[in-house]
Design a protein around this motif. Structure first.
Motif, short mmCIF file in Angstrom:
data_model
loop_
_atom_site.label_atom_id
_atom_site.label_comp_id
_atom_site.label_asym_id
_atom_site.label_seq_id
_atom_site.Cartn_x
_atom_site.Cartn_y
_atom_site.Cartn_z
N TYR A 45 -25.74 10.67 2.01
CA TYR A 45 -25.16 9.41 1.55
C TYR A 45 -23.82 9.19 2.23
N ARG A 46 -23.50 7.93 2.51
CA ARG A 46 -22.22 7.59 3.14
C ARG A 46 -21.10 7.86 2.14
N VAL A 47 -20.02 8.47 2.62
CA VAL A 47 -18.93 8.88 1.75
C VAL A 47 -18.24 7.68 1.10
N VAL A 48 -17.92 6.69 1.89
CA VAL A 48 -17.15 5.56 1.37
C VAL A 48 -17.98 4.64 0.49
N THR A 49 -19.18 4.27 0.95
CA THR A 49 -19.98 3.28 0.24
C THR A 49 -21.01 3.87 -0.71
#
Length: 88
Positions: A45-49
């Motif tokens: 999973y993308r860290v920011v989003t």
């Protein structure tokens, strides 16, 4: 298509597939299955989003990054330290 309709269609396909004897069609279906599995595999999973990262997306991103590195588009650790320390 509702969930019930989708289930019914899948069962129909399973029945059809169980009686299928055409090797070329079976091989094509296997290829479609593998492509679908490869494209739908979540590997993180993308860290920011928090959005999922799919295997096929990651592969494309990795290839792009590797091409950039091969072309010399990167900075060394020492350069990064100098750059960041100048900001502090």
């Amino acid at each position: 298509m509702s969930v019930v309709e989708a289930q019914a269609r899948k069962l129909q396909l399973i029945e059809w597939l169980a009686q299928l004897e055409d090797i070329a069609v079976i091989e094509k279906l296997q290829q479609v299955k593998e492509e679908n599995e490869n494209q739908s595999s979540i590997i993180g999973y993308r860290v920011v989003t928090g959005e999922p990262v799919y295997a096929h997306e990651a592969e494309q991103e990795f290839k792009q990054i590797l091409d950039e590195v091969k072309q010399g588009d990167y900075i060394t650790i020492d350069e990064l330290i100098k750059e960041r320390s100048a900001e502090w």
